[in-house]
Design an enzyme around this catalytic site. Structure first.
Site, PDB file in Angstrom:
ATOM      1  N   TYR A  56      33.141  36.003  38.597  1.00  0.00           N
ATOM      2  CA  TYR A  56      33.950  34.984  39.204  1.00  0.00           C
ATOM      3  C   TYR A  56      33.374  33.410  39.323  1.00  0.00           C
ATOM      4  O   TYR A  56      32.612  33.498  39.783  1.00  0.00           O
ATOM      5  CB  TYR A  56      34.764  35.346  40.686  1.00  0.00           C
ATOM      6  CG  TYR A  56      35.412  36.613  40.713  1.00  0.00           C
ATOM      7  CD1 TYR A  56      35.817  37.125  39.490  1.00  0.00           C
ATOM      8  CD2 TYR A  56      35.375  37.490  41.738  1.00  0.00           C
ATOM      9  CE1 TYR A  56      36.660  38.438  39.500  1.00  0.00           C
ATOM     10  CE2 TYR A  56      36.196  38.609  41.900  1.00  0.00           C
ATOM     11  CZ  TYR A  56      36.790  39.125  40.841  1.00  0.00           C
ATOM     12  OH  TYR A  56      37.413  40.192  41.013  1.00  0.00           O
ATOM     13  N   HIS A 124      32.829  46.965  37.588  1.00  0.00           N
ATOM     14  CA  HIS A 124      34.273  46.325  37.601  1.00  0.00           C
ATOM     15  C   HIS A 124      35.214  46.649  36.557  1.00  0.00           C
ATOM     16  O   HIS A 124      36.359  46.430  36.835  1.00  0.00           O
ATOM     17  CB  HIS A 124      33.731  44.950  37.231  1.00  0.00           C
ATOM     18  CG  HIS A 124      35.094  43.733  37.490  1.00  0.00           C
ATOM     19  ND1 HIS A 124      34.602  42.381  37.786  1.00  0.00           N
ATOM     20  CD2 HIS A 124      36.208  43.831  37.918  1.00  0.00           C
ATOM     21  CE1 HIS A 124      35.623  41.660  38.286  1.00  0.00           C
ATOM     22  NE2 HIS A 124      36.658  42.558  38.224  1.00  0.00           N
ATOM     23  N   LEU A 205      49.950  41.383  46.300  1.00  0.00           N
ATOM     24  CA  LEU A 205      51.220  40.450  46.333  1.00  0.00           C
ATOM     25  C   LEU A 205      51.664  40.064  45.074  1.00  0.00           C
ATOM     26  O   LEU A 205      52.519  38.834  44.898  1.00  0.00           O
ATOM     27  CB  LEU A 205      50.941  39.258  47.398  1.00  0.00           C
ATOM     28  CG  LEU A 205      50.428  39.360  48.438  1.00  0.00           C
ATOM     29  CD1 LEU A 205      50.019  38.445  49.366  1.00  0.00           C
ATOM     30  CD2 LEU A 205      51.706  40.314  49.454  1.00  0.00           C
TER      31      LEU A 205
END
Length: 328
Positions: A56, A124, A205
């Protein structure tokens, strides 16, 4: 903040975690000072699990969290990941699970985080050129040397999870899971529960699609990944958003927000599930935290299950390149 046990043999953590990825890239510009405020507010309100990864922002996200935690003396459970290798600023990636790389990546993450131990260390993505036994064996060595407390996998297939767990106990599986994404219900979740492994859903979400606040014009800004994803294409997004009407109507009837209701649905799927909604806004953080107190009736759960049945959302989750290492 309510707590849940992270896996059969794992620690107690807050029922919701905080995904920190957007504080560094993929969702447009961000502000480190604002991100710092959000992280500290989450910790002060009892949210203990922070989630990041070395990829990231090419290490920026871990460095950011490391700086914030210098000023925090309370409880925190820090999860990070290795295995997605990218050049800074580029989306192109390779997947690496080689044992020597696992150890190198861990040392680099510890330096950026300014910590001696990582609480939860995930692979990951699954490197299908390396036996999972070798990758997990290297992760287990990190536990034995005190650099890692618990290990996890992100986006494994059920068979891979079983093979990995036979080498060393897997504490958690991190996979995309939401009303919009229910692929793991048929095989992965049953395998996890058979083995006593927790589920940590990311993008709970639907990358903003389940919040009622998705601005299609805003997400077209430079640096936002979503317009590149098949589900957010001009072809698929309008039809996919139509399906969210059931969620929005139920949320209005209950006097809660769509985001809170979507998170409450996930929390109701089992006490072994700890979602990590990501945000870099304080108001959204506070909104998300309210989801832990919402109770769904059997009828409400059934309505949402039917409205978002697996396979009803059009388009893949990622581009073909982004699908590398998933469900392997």
């Amino acid at each position: 903040m309510k707590k849940r046990q992270l896996g059969k043999q794992g620690p107690m953590v807050s029922a919701l975690g905080l995904g920190c990825m957007a504080m560094s890239e993929f969702y447009g510009s961000s502000d480190d000072a604002v991100s710092r405020t959000v992280i500290l507010s989450a910790l002060k309100q009892g949210l203990t699990m922070l989630d990041t990864a070395d990829t990231y922002g090419a290490g920026h996200n871990e460095e950011l969290i490391g700086k914030v935690l210098k000023d925090w003396t309370g409880e925190v459970f820090l999860a990070t990941k290795f295995g997605i290798v990218r050049r800074p600023g580029e989306y192109a990636r390779t997947i690496c699970g080689r044992p020597e790389y696992v150890k190198q990546a861990c040392d680099a993450s510890l330096r950026r985080l300014g910590r001696e131990t990582i609480d939860l260390y995930y692979a990951h993505r699954i490197d299908d050129t390396v036996p999972i036994e070798d990758t997990v064996g290297a992760m287990a060595e990190l536990v034995h040397t005190g650099k890692v407390r618990y290990i996890g996998l992100s986006e494994p297939a059920a068979a891979t999870l079983r093979r990995a767990h036979a080498v060393y106990p897997i504490t958690a599986v991190q996979s995309e899971y939401s009303l919009w994404t229910r692929d793991i219900e048929s095989q992965v979740i049953p395998a996890m529960r058979e083995l006593g492994v927790a589920l940590v859903p990311y993008s709970p979400l639907g990358r903003g699609a389940l919040t009622g606040k998705l601005d299609r014009q805003q997400i077209s800004q430079s640096g936002d990944l979503r317009p590149l994803l098949p589900r957010f294409s001009e072809k698929n997004l309008p039809a996919n958003l139509v399906r969210t009407g059931v969620l929005f109507d139920m949320a209005a009837a209950k006097g809660v927000s769509p985001a809170q209701l979507a998170l409450a649905w996930i929390l109701a799927r089992g006490d072994d599930i700890v979602p990590i909604p990501g945000t870099r806004r304080l108001d959204y953080l506070n909104e998300n935290l309210g989801a832990v107190d919402i109770i769904l009736s059997t009828e409400e759960t059934h309505i949402l299950d039917q409205a978002f049945a697996p396979g009803t959302i059009a388009g893949e989750r990622y581009t073909p390149e982004g699908m590398a290492g998933l469900n392997r």
